[in-house]
Design a protein around this motif. Structure first.
Motif, PDB file in Angstrom:
ATOM      1  N   SER A  74      -0.835 -87.673 -60.118  1.00 34.42           N
ATOM      2  CA  SER A  74      -1.485 -86.866 -61.124  1.00 34.42           C
ATOM      3  C   SER A  74      -1.573 -87.171 -62.562  1.00 34.42           C
ATOM      4  N   ASP A  75      -0.528 -87.914 -63.096  1.00 29.92           N
ATOM      5  CA  ASP A  75      -0.534 -87.992 -64.489  1.00 29.92           C
ATOM      6  C   ASP A  75      -1.753 -89.207 -64.551  1.00 29.92           C
ATOM      7  N   ASP A  76      -1.576 -90.448 -63.748  1.00 32.75           N
ATOM      8  CA  ASP A  76      -2.505 -91.535 -63.859  1.00 32.75           C
ATOM      9  C   ASP A  76      -4.143 -90.945 -63.626  1.00 32.75           C
ATOM     10  N   ASN A  77      -4.195 -89.966 -62.814  1.00 26.94           N
ATOM     11  CA  ASN A  77      -5.426 -89.466 -62.926  1.00 26.94           C
ATOM     12  C   ASN A  77      -5.924 -88.324 -63.544  1.00 26.94           C
ATOM     13  N   LYS A  78      -5.149 -87.951 -64.264  1.00 27.60           N
ATOM     14  CA  LYS A  78      -5.274 -86.774 -65.155  1.00 27.60           C
ATOM     15  C   LYS A  78      -5.924 -85.598 -64.356  1.00 27.60           C
ATOM     16  N   ILE A  79      -5.091 -85.248 -63.464  1.00 29.44           N
ATOM     17  CA  ILE A  79      -5.333 -84.143 -62.687  1.00 29.44           C
ATOM     18  C   ILE A  79      -3.960 -83.233 -62.715  1.00 29.44           C
ATOM     19  N   THR A  80      -4.215 -81.850 -62.250  1.00 30.72           N
ATOM     20  CA  THR A  80      -3.023 -81.098 -62.251  1.00 30.72           C
ATOM     21  C   THR A  80      -2.818 -80.890 -60.761  1.00 30.72           C
ATOM     22  N   VAL A  81      -1.788 -80.966 -60.246  1.00 33.71           N
ATOM     23  CA  VAL A  81      -1.263 -80.527 -58.740  1.00 33.71           C
ATOM     24  C   VAL A  81      -0.384 -79.335 -58.991  1.00 33.71           C
ATOM     25  N   LEU A  82      -0.604 -78.169 -58.427  1.00 34.11           N
ATOM     26  CA  LEU A  82      -0.003 -77.139 -58.501  1.00 34.11           C
ATOM     27  C   LEU A  82       0.330 -76.743 -57.222  1.00 34.11           C
ATOM     28  N   PHE A  83       1.807 -76.239 -56.871  1.00 33.24           N
ATOM     29  CA  PHE A  83       2.406 -75.886 -55.563  1.00 33.24           C
ATOM     30  C   PHE A  83       2.950 -74.574 -55.760  1.00 33.24           C
ATOM     31  N   ALA A  84       2.945 -74.070 -54.527  1.00 28.75           N
ATOM     32  CA  ALA A  84       3.627 -72.883 -54.260  1.00 28.75           C
ATOM     33  C   ALA A  84       4.873 -73.076 -53.402  1.00 28.75           C
ATOM     34  N   LEU A  85       6.036 -72.665 -53.756  1.00 25.71           N
ATOM     35  CA  LEU A  85       7.343 -72.767 -53.378  1.00 25.71           C
ATOM     36  C   LEU A  85       8.116 -71.683 -53.082  1.00 25.71           C
ATOM     37  N   ASN A  86       8.868 -71.367 -52.233  1.00 27.36           N
ATOM     38  CA  ASN A  86       9.960 -70.348 -51.890  1.00 27.36           C
ATOM     39  C   ASN A  86      11.123 -70.947 -52.733  1.00 27.36           C
ATOM     40  N   ASP A  87      11.556 -70.064 -53.633  1.00 28.28           N
ATOM     41  CA  ASP A  87      12.840 -70.406 -54.070  1.00 28.28           C
ATOM     42  C   ASP A  87      14.110 -69.947 -53.625  1.00 28.28           C
ATOM     43  N   THR A  88      14.679 -70.858 -53.091  1.00 29.78           N
ATOM     44  CA  THR A  88      15.893 -70.418 -52.079  1.00 29.78           C
ATOM     45  C   THR A  88      17.189 -71.393 -52.874  1.00 29.78           C
ATOM     46  N   GLU A  89      18.487 -70.988 -52.147  1.00 30.82           N
ATOM     47  CA  GLU A  89      19.723 -71.527 -52.875  1.00 30.82           C
ATOM     48  C   GLU A  89      19.511 -73.074 -52.685  1.00 30.82           C
ATOM     49  N   GLN A  90      18.930 -73.825 -51.429  1.00 29.49           N
ATOM     50  CA  GLN A  90      18.645 -75.028 -51.277  1.00 29.49           C
ATOM     51  C   GLN A  90      17.621 -75.751 -52.147  1.00 29.49           C
ATOM     52  N   THR A  91      16.747 -74.898 -52.863  1.00 26.47           N
ATOM     53  CA  THR A  91      15.884 -76.041 -53.412  1.00 26.47           C
ATOM     54  C   THR A  91      16.679 -76.787 -54.822  1.00 26.47           C
ATOM     55  N   PRO A  92      16.081 -78.106 -54.407  1.00 26.50           N
ATOM     56  CA  PRO A  92      16.875 -79.415 -54.996  1.00 26.50           C
ATOM     57  C   PRO A  92      16.521 -79.170 -56.719  1.00 26.50           C
ATOM     58  N   GLU A  93      17.539 -79.721 -57.345  1.00 20.48           N
ATOM     59  CA  GLU A  93      17.304 -79.860 -58.807  1.00 20.48           C
ATOM     60  C   GLU A  93      15.968 -80.488 -59.394  1.00 20.48           C
ATOM     61  N   TYR A  94      15.496 -81.455 -58.668  1.00 17.12           N
ATOM     62  CA  TYR A  94      14.350 -82.188 -59.254  1.00 17.12           C
ATOM     63  C   TYR A  94      13.100 -81.443 -59.232  1.00 17.12           C
ATOM     64  N   LEU A  95      13.186 -80.555 -58.348  1.00 13.95           N
ATOM     65  CA  LEU A  95      11.826 -79.596 -58.285  1.00 13.95           C
ATOM     66  C   LEU A  95      11.960 -78.601 -59.360  1.00 13.95           C
ATOM     67  N   LYS A  96      13.104 -78.348 -59.888  1.00 13.60           N
ATOM     68  CA  LYS A  96      13.247 -76.962 -60.960  1.00 13.60           C
ATOM     69  C   LYS A  96      12.570 -77.685 -62.140  1.00 13.60           C
ATOM     70  N   LYS A  97      12.643 -78.757 -62.665  1.00 15.59           N
ATOM     71  CA  LYS A  97      11.915 -79.556 -63.932  1.00 15.59           C
ATOM     72  C   LYS A  97      10.331 -79.280 -64.067  1.00 15.59           C
ATOM     73  N   TYR A  98       9.763 -78.888 -62.697  1.00 19.48           N
ATOM     74  CA  TYR A  98       8.337 -78.628 -62.696  1.00 19.48           C
ATOM     75  C   TYR A  98       7.927 -77.349 -62.615  1.00 19.48           C
ATOM     76  N   LYS A  99       9.038 -76.219 -62.416  1.00 19.06           N
ATOM     77  CA  LYS A  99       8.981 -74.887 -62.295  1.00 19.06           C
ATOM     78  C   LYS A  99       8.088 -74.314 -63.577  1.00 19.06           C
ATOM     79  N   VAL A 100       7.336 -73.411 -63.091  1.00 18.96           N
ATOM     80  CA  VAL A 100       6.310 -72.644 -64.072  1.00 18.96           C
ATOM     81  C   VAL A 100       6.495 -71.060 -63.520  1.00 18.96           C
ATOM     82  N   GLU A 101       6.790 -70.306 -64.609  1.00 22.71           N
ATOM     83  CA  GLU A 101       6.971 -69.014 -64.267  1.00 22.71           C
ATOM     84  C   GLU A 101       5.334 -68.383 -63.891  1.00 22.71           C
ATOM     85  N   ILE A 102       5.469 -67.543 -63.148  1.00 22.13           N
ATOM     86  CA  ILE A 102       4.186 -66.751 -62.743  1.00 22.13           C
ATOM     87  C   ILE A 102       4.097 -65.607 -63.700  1.00 22.13           C
TER      88      ILE A 102
END
Length: 138
Positions: A109-137
């Motif tokens: 996404s960075d190399d091609n200057k695009i934004t990729v947006l994901f919808a994910l369920n937040d659970t207790e098992q959500t890995p830490e590495y995903l949280k740095k991409y988190k955006v508030e609705i």
């Protein structure tokens, strides 16, 4: 850039993604792609948004999603935004190579200057590495 809309199941992430995509279509000069695992959102999206139902593509993990997004970007150099909804619940983000695959998506996404947006369920098992991409609705 990657953004992840993360909240509890049933909190309106899909509706937010549809609204966000429709607004983006009006504001961007490039193309908008909306990827989903069924046709529910198809009739709510602006008709100029490229809607892709992944039901027949067997996207089962982040590696296959990466390849799928690479194909979209390679086919259309004018893509500005890619929305991924629905199919993320079927993927295992805790697998050993999942973080590496997500980083590949981020680099793509960075190399091609695009934004990729994901919808994910937040659970207790959500890995830490995903949280740095988190955006508030909003």
């Amino acid at each position: 850039m990657i953004q992840v809309f993360m909240s509890k199941r049933g909190s309106g992430k899909s509706k937010y993604m549809i609204s966000h995509a429709n607004t983006a279509m009006k504001e961007t000069k490039g193309h908008v792609v909306f990827i989903d695992d069924d046709n529910r959102a198809m009739h709510e999206l602006d008709r100029d948004i490229r809607f892709i139902n992944t039901d027949g593509y067997e996207i089962e993990d982040l590696n296959s999603l990466y390849g799928f997004v690479c194909g979209i970007v390679a086919q259309d150099y004018d893509v500005d935004m890619v929305y991924v909804d629905g199919l993320m619940g079927k993927m295992d983000f805790s697998k050993e190579d999942a973080e590496k695959e997500f980083e590949k998506l981020s680099k793509l996404s960075d190399d091609n200057k695009i934004t990729v947006l994901f919808a994910l369920n937040d659970t207790e098992q959500t890995p830490e590495y995903l949280k740095k991409y988190k955006v508030e609705i909003e």
